[in-house]
Scaffold this active site. Structure first.
Site, mmCIF file in Angstrom:
data_model
loop_
_atom_site.group_PDB
_atom_site.id
_atom_site.type_symbol
_atom_site.label_atom_id
_atom_site.label_comp_id
_atom_site.label_asym_id
_atom_site.label_seq_id
_atom_site.Cartn_x
_atom_site.Cartn_y
_atom_site.Cartn_z
ATOM 1 N N TYR A 1 0.835 -1.215 0.000
ATOM 2 C CA TYR A 1 0.000 0.000 0.000
ATOM 3 C C TYR A 1 0.864 1.258 0.000
ATOM 4 O O TYR A 1 0.777 2.100 -0.906
ATOM 5 C CB TYR A 1 -0.931 -0.053 1.215
ATOM 6 C CG TYR A 1 -1.633 1.241 1.555
ATOM 7 C CD1 TYR A 1 -2.253 2.021 0.578
ATOM 8 C CD2 TYR A 1 -1.686 1.691 2.885
ATOM 9 C CE1 TYR A 1 -2.908 3.206 0.911
ATOM 10 C CE2 TYR A 1 -2.339 2.860 3.221
ATOM 11 C CZ TYR A 1 -2.938 3.621 2.240
ATOM 12 O OH TYR A 1 -3.578 4.779 2.566
ATOM 13 N N ILE A 2 1.737 1.385 0.982
ATOM 14 C CA ILE A 2 2.520 2.621 1.098
ATOM 15 C C ILE A 2 3.661 2.605 0.082
ATOM 16 O O ILE A 2 3.915 3.603 -0.606
ATOM 17 C CB ILE A 2 3.016 2.796 2.553
ATOM 18 C CG1 ILE A 2 1.797 2.913 3.495
ATOM 19 C CG2 ILE A 2 3.914 4.016 2.670
ATOM 20 C CD1 ILE A 2 2.133 2.941 4.971
ATOM 21 N N ASP B 1 10.051 -6.917 -3.513
ATOM 22 C CA ASP B 1 8.870 -7.287 -2.729
ATOM 23 C C ASP B 1 8.725 -8.804 -2.839
ATOM 24 O O ASP B 1 8.872 -9.361 -3.936
ATOM 25 C CB ASP B 1 7.627 -6.592 -3.305
ATOM 26 C CG ASP B 1 6.461 -6.559 -2.328
ATOM 27 O OD1 ASP B 1 5.966 -5.455 -2.031
ATOM 28 O OD2 ASP B 1 6.032 -7.642 -1.855
ATOM 29 N N GLY C 1 2.067 -7.884 -0.878
ATOM 30 C CA GLY C 1 2.035 -6.894 -1.950
ATOM 31 C C GLY C 1 1.263 -7.411 -3.157
ATOM 32 O O GLY C 1 0.948 -8.605 -3.253
ATOM 33 N N TYR D 1 4.672 -5.820 17.665
ATOM 34 C CA TYR D 1 4.804 -5.003 16.447
ATOM 35 C C TYR D 1 5.611 -3.737 16.747
ATOM 36 O O TYR D 1 6.600 -3.440 16.074
ATOM 37 C CB TYR D 1 3.421 -4.638 15.890
ATOM 38 C CG TYR D 1 3.493 -3.575 14.820
ATOM 39 C CD1 TYR D 1 4.082 -3.855 13.591
ATOM 40 C CD2 TYR D 1 3.022 -2.289 15.046
ATOM 41 C CE1 TYR D 1 4.192 -2.874 12.618
ATOM 42 C CE2 TYR D 1 3.122 -1.300 14.085
ATOM 43 C CZ TYR D 1 3.709 -1.599 12.877
ATOM 44 O OH TYR D 1 3.830 -0.626 11.912
ATOM 45 N N ARG E 1 -11.444 -2.270 21.826
ATOM 46 C CA ARG E 1 -10.498 -3.252 21.307
ATOM 47 C C ARG E 1 -9.273 -3.223 22.232
ATOM 48 O O ARG E 1 -8.729 -2.134 22.480
ATOM 49 C CB ARG E 1 -10.095 -2.860 19.883
ATOM 50 C CG ARG E 1 -9.224 -3.865 19.166
ATOM 51 C CD ARG E 1 -9.031 -3.503 17.695
ATOM 52 N NE ARG E 1 -8.310 -2.248 17.487
ATOM 53 C CZ ARG E 1 -7.984 -1.755 16.291
ATOM 54 N NH1 ARG E 1 -8.336 -2.404 15.190
ATOM 55 N NH2 ARG E 1 -7.341 -0.614 16.182
ATOM 56 N N GLY F 1 -5.826 -2.893 23.871
ATOM 57 C CA GLY F 1 -4.572 -2.259 23.431
ATOM 58 C C GLY F 1 -4.741 -0.944 22.700
ATOM 59 O O GLY F 1 -3.757 -0.383 22.218
#
Ligand code: UFG
Length: 337
Positions: A11-12, A31, A36, A141, A287, A289
């Protein structure tokens, strides 16, 4: 400059590729296509279906194309999944970045632009969040990216020729103005695409995660930055790194957000204006966190790199996403429901 874009089919990354080519740079895309989309790759730009963990292969690509700088977007991004599968995140996001940096060291490539995240702040001690706000990531993450930030500082300390700029992203949203590329995550977890899927009837409704937060309307506040504005900052960064006299603005970290927070409710209201109708909404539990408020102070990037976000109106940001989703209702995999 000759620039390698990792994650250039994502996406980015795909927005970065478009803008770099437009700015006259020679781009090479790497990639592994695990997330992707091949369909997002533009014609005429060299592409390698290679994993960042393949150090030797990456070194060869860097040498073949005489790469001068790397923009590193290839990473896993799901906070929830990172809690379930931490090793997957440390392997790809942390060890993967190390492999890439090793390949760069071997090939003598000394310029690096890194995608970090606001998740490195965890539950911030203050909002707006400054770059100096203490970092205390609360999930794998965020930690997987935080580790890379520390590694970059150590490499820069050891090698005076190495220069990096790392951006801590807030909530990236929107799509290219011509709607030729956009957001297509499988599965999708982000607010704006899910709201628009509900508007399109692709989902029965959008569930608001928590209405009892200590905010004005009770819903969470986030800082939504348009993907093209985000990439504009990366181009300023890579050009700054390649430009010796301006190298003072190197080896540093910048928040990338517009510096204004919008609540989930405000995003819903703005989306209803964009789509021109009611969007079926249900209220759900919080949600786990999710901090109540996350928004950036982005004075540093504005002052030091001269960045100025162009899309500061959320309706405008949502409108670009709406154009993408309505013209690609199944993302890259077809144009019909
Ligand atoms: N939300 C809903 N319903 C949904 C989805 C999201 O109410 O179906 C709410 C969330 O609770 C949150 C807001 O919408 O308050 C935005 O949620 P997103 O999932 O779109 O984004 P996050 O703020 O959770 O996460 C983003 C990036 C992460 C990054 C984080 C940094 O996607 O990669 O910001 O803070 F880690």
């Amino acid at each position: 400059m000759n620039i390698l874009v990792t994650g250039g089919a994502g996406y980015i990354g795909s927005h970065a590729v478009r803008q770099l080519v437009k700015a006259g740079h020679n781009v090479v895309i790497l990639d592994n296509l695990s997330y992707g989309h091949k369909q997002s790759l533009p014609d005429g730009v060299p592409f390698y279906q290679t994993d960042i963990a393949e150090t030797n292969k990456v070194e060869e690509i860097l040498r073949t194309h005489r790469i001068e700088a790397v923009m590193h977007f290839a990473a896993f991004i799901s906070v929830g999944e990172s809690v379930e599968k931490p090793l997957r995140y440390y392997r790809n996001n942390t060890a993967g970045a190390m492999s890439l940096l090793e390949a760069m060291e071997r090939a003598g490539v000394k310029r690096f632009v890194f995608s970090s995240t606001a998740a490195t702040y965890g539950e911030p001690a203050e909002v707006p969040i400054y770059e100096t706000t203490p970092q205390n990531p609360i999930n794998p993450y965020g930690r997987s990216k935080w580790f890379v930030e520390q590694i970059l500082k150590d490499i820069a300390a050891a090698d005076p020729d190495f220069r990096f700029i790392a951006f801590r992203y807030f909530n990236v949203a929107g799509a290219s103005a011509d709607a030729s590329i956009g957001e297509d995550h499988q599965p999708e977890t982000h607010l704006i695409p899910l709201v628009l899927f509900a508007a399109m009837g692709k989902r029965p409704n959008i569930k608001v995660f928590g209405t009892d937060y200590p905010t004005e309307d009770g819903t969470c506040i986030r800082d939504y930055v348009h993907v093209d504005d985000l990439i504009a900052a990366h181009i300023l960064a890579v050009e700054t790194l390649g430009n010796a006299p301006q190298a003072a603005a190197a080896n540093t970290f910048y928040n990338l957000g517009i510096g204004r927070g919008y609540s989930v409710k405000e995003i819903l209201d703005a989306s209803e204006k964009v789509v021109g109708g009611k969007i079926p909404t249900v209220h759900g539990e919080r949600r786990p966190g999710d901090p109540a408020k996350l928004y950036a102070n982005s004075d540093k990037v504005q002052k030091e790199l001269g960045w100025k976000p162009q899309h500061t109106d959320t309706e405008e940001v949502i409108a670009t996403a709406w154009k993408w989703h309505t013209t690609h209702p199944n993302g890259y995999s077809g144009s019909s429901f």
